[in-house]
Enzyme design. Structure first.
Site, PDB file in Angstrom:
ATOM      1  N   GLU A 165       0.833  -1.199   0.000  1.00 47.95           N
ATOM      2  CA  GLU A 165       0.000   0.000   0.000  1.00 47.95           C
ATOM      3  C   GLU A 165       0.871   1.253   0.000  1.00 47.95           C
ATOM      4  OE1 GLU A 165      -2.820  -0.111   3.204  1.00 47.95           O
ATOM      5  OE2 GLU A 165      -3.876   1.655   2.470  1.00 47.95           O
ATOM      6  N   THR A 207      -1.947   3.973   8.415  1.00 49.66           N
ATOM      7  CA  THR A 207      -1.300   5.116   7.783  1.00 49.66           C
ATOM      8  C   THR A 207       0.060   4.671   7.278  1.00 49.66           C
ATOM      9  OG1 THR A 207      -0.806   7.469   8.014  1.00 49.66           O
ATOM     10  CG2 THR A 207      -0.199   6.077   9.860  1.00 49.66           C
ATOM     11  N   GLN A 208       0.487   5.218   6.133  1.00 52.83           N
ATOM     12  CA  GLN A 208       1.737   4.803   5.504  1.00 52.83           C
ATOM     13  C   GLN A 208       2.655   6.002   5.277  1.00 52.83           C
ATOM     14  OE1 GLN A 208      -1.030   2.160   5.483  1.00 52.83           O
ATOM     15  NE2 GLN A 208      -1.372   3.504   3.764  1.00 52.83           N
TER      16      GLN A 208
END
Ligand SMILES: *[C@@H]1O[C@H](CO)[C@@H](O)[C@H](O)[C@H]1NC(C)=O
Ligand SMILES: *[C@@H]1O[C@H](CO)[C@@H](O)[C@H](O)[C@H]1NC(C)=O
Ligand SMILES: *[C@@H]1O[C@H](CO)[C@@H](O)[C@H](O)[C@H]1NC(C)=O
Ligand SMILES: *[C@@H]1O[C@H](CO)[C@@H](O)[C@H](O)[C@H]1NC(C)=O
Ligand SMILES: *[C@@H]1O[C@H](CO)[C@@H](O)[C@H](O)[C@H]1NC(C)=O
Ligand SMILES: *[C@@H]1O[C@H](CO)[C@@H](O)[C@H](O)[C@H]1NC(C)=O
Length: 495
Positions: A165, A207-208
């Protein structure tokens, strides 16, 4: 007289030829072929809170050019994310029908069969797979049944890892901004080594953060190497599960119930009946779950409009007590110092956009962001409703969301004012949404070759110059001839 005109004809023709050649070389060429045939690809982004469908399109003859694939259309699936159908898997498939019917209309009929269709699920399904692998398998089977009923080339429904992702979001942003490769005006491929852009994504459940780093990562789990257009990239990436917006809100509710009997991040004058089952069912709040509680119990939780207590509650999400590496972001996760330009999209954008446009607060510096957060968190429910009419059901949660974004950037990722000044909050590049979906499709359809693109099709710069000089010489010769033939005729009458 006629003989004179006739003798001028060859040099005039020569001049015309030279001029025409020069013009043809210098005027930008335009393709006069019929409009190019387009190819299409469809990605269903099955997030934790909702599913979005994106249809991409690109000219078939320019497949490997960067920046060529763009968004054709999109559709928001009504209802919750597919992971919310754990108790009713077939409903997950059914929920997609409306958007898929739109895809049948948006993609030309003769292209249906050759159009790849992917479904990628993210952190909502990662969590469901953690708490109930059978339920997540059933949901995936149900959406697969629906998707195979369409004429598109269905290539599978799967759960992306947090690493995928992050990396695909980074690929999307840099592809759209043409940071990998550029088609120069001289007709050559350029490798614009101005550096790549770091990417930050804030979803509902995770969250990335992803950016190019100079050296190797101390933790191999955080390193991904990519070869794109012949260039090697060393990428740092990490995905924090349970640090998406919705899960953070659940965790803050759970700790508000534990520590205060009110919610310091909610506005004073606002209160809500909270179903304990809803707060504690997620794996993200498991640690905060009381030993015994009645899952059908409801507790009334009221807002406190207390910026300081709210900051305290949020800051407990970041554990900096130990770091097994030379440096960490938080929770013992390795992270090199953030470097270069960054783009923050999805809920990062929506949160900061609310502060900027609805609240009218400046957020150009970290300090301004901090005081904007305090301002929002200090509003009573009446004040907030007056200031942001029509902001919808999220309104009571903007303080918590903004406090989290500010703490994540400063306390979590260690952005200082200098790094923050190179960060932009943006949801689109051109007409295309920035997110993992495009990068995912580009990778799975091999639209980003690992090797540099082949030699250019047109003439290259060197031969262009030679031909240019040739035509210029022809033009000069013609002019010289003209002058020589015109002069003897004119000079007697002039004297
Ligand atoms: C794009 O690149 C792939 C692999 O490098 C190649 O097989 C394909 O033919 C290329 N497509 C076009 C239109 O150049
Ligand atoms: C669910 O999690 C397990 C264990 O991590 C993994 O092996 C499996 O591939 C996951 N299921 C899907 C559909 O990704
Ligand atoms: C849970 O609460 C409901 C009503 O709020 C009550 O009817 C039920 O008996 C309670 N269950 C337990 C196990 O206490
Ligand atoms: C922070 O992490 C350390 C080590 O992982 C752990 O012992 C400690 O309990 C954590 N603190 C909090 C507040 O969660
Ligand atoms: C909060 O608002 C009140 C007035 O409504 C003001 O007196 C107070 O200073 C504000 N507190 C902060 C921290 O901004
Ligand atoms: C892209 O796809 C290839 C297979 O086509 C795979 O080997 C590679 O790991 C993928 N890249 C990323 C970043 O997942």
């Amino acid at each position: 007289m006629a003989g004179k005109v006739l003798s001028l004809l060859p040099p005039l023709l020569l001049a015309a030829a030279g001029l025409a050649g020069l013009l043809l070389l210098c005027v930008p060429t335009r393709d006069v072929r019929e409009p190019p045939a387009f190819k299409y690809g469809i990605v269903l982004d099955a997030g934790s809170s909702h599913t979005s469908m994106f249809i991409y399109k690109w000219p078939a003859d320019k497949e490997n050019n960067t920046g060529i694939v763009g968004q054709h259309s999109s559709c928001d699936v009504r209802g919750g994310g597919i992971s919310s159908y754990a108790d009713n898997p077939s409903g997950a498939g059914q929920s997609l029908v409306e958007c898929l019917d739109q895809a049948l209309r948006d993609v030309p009929r003769e292209r249906h069969v050759g159009t790849p269709l992917y479904l990628g699920a993210t952190a909502g399904m990662r969590l469901l797979n953690l708490s109930s692998p059978e339920a997540s398998a059933k949901v995936l089977a149900a959406v697969t049944r629906t998707l195979t009923q369409y004429p598109f080339d269905f290539r599978g429904a799967r759960i992306l890892s947090g690493q995928d992702e992050g990396v695909f979001g980074w690929v999307t942003a840099n592809y759209l901004l043409e940071n990998f490769i550029k088609y120069g005006w001289t007709g050559q491929w350029l490798q614009p080594r101005k550096g790549t852009l770091g990417a930050m994504d804030l979803g509902g459940a995770s969250t990335q953060i992803t950016f190019e780093m100079a050296g190797p990562a101390e933790d191999p789990d955080n390193e991904v190497q990519l070869q794109l257009y012949g260039q090697q990239y060393r990428i740092y990436t990490h995905s924090f599960l349970c640090y998406g917006r919705d899960q953070v809100l659940q965790r803050l509710q759970a700790s508000a119930l534990q520590t205060h009997s009110f919610h310091p991040c909610w506005p004073r004058g606002y209160s809500k009946q909270v179903l304990l089952q809803a707060v504690y069912e997620s794996p993200c709040t498991r640690d905060q779950r009381p030993h015994t509680f009645n899952s059908s119990d409801r507790v009334t939780l009221s807002g406190g409009s207390d910026p300081a207590l709210c900051r305290g509650l949020v800051s407990r999400l970041f554990n900096s007590s130990s770091c097994p590496f030379s440096r960490c972001s938080f929770n013992g996760i390795f992270q090199p110092p953030v470097a270069g330009d960054f783009i923050a999209f999805s809920a990062f954008f929506y949160t900061v956009d609310f502060l900027r446009t609805v609240m009218g607060l400046p957020v150009a510096t970290l300090q301004q962001l901090e005081s904007a957060v305090v301002t929002v968190c200090n509003q009573t429910w009446t004040e907030l409703q007056a200031r942001a009419p029509g902001a919808g059901a999220h309104l009571p949660n903007y303080c918590a969301g903004a406090m989290f974004v500010q703490q994540l950037l400063s306390r979590g990722y260690h952005f200082d004012e200098r790094a923050f000044s190179r960060l932009t909050f943006q949801k689109k590049a051109g007409d295309t949404a920035v997110g993992w979906a495009l990068g995912y499709m580009l990778n799975l359809t091999n639209l980003i070759p690992a090797d540099p693109p082949g030699l250019l099709k047109g003439i290259n710069f060197g031969s262009w110059v030679v031909v240019l000089l040739l035509f210029a010489a022809i033009l000069l010769a013609a002019v010289a001839l003209l002058l020589r033939q015109a002069r003897p005729a004119k000079s007697p009458s002039a004297v």
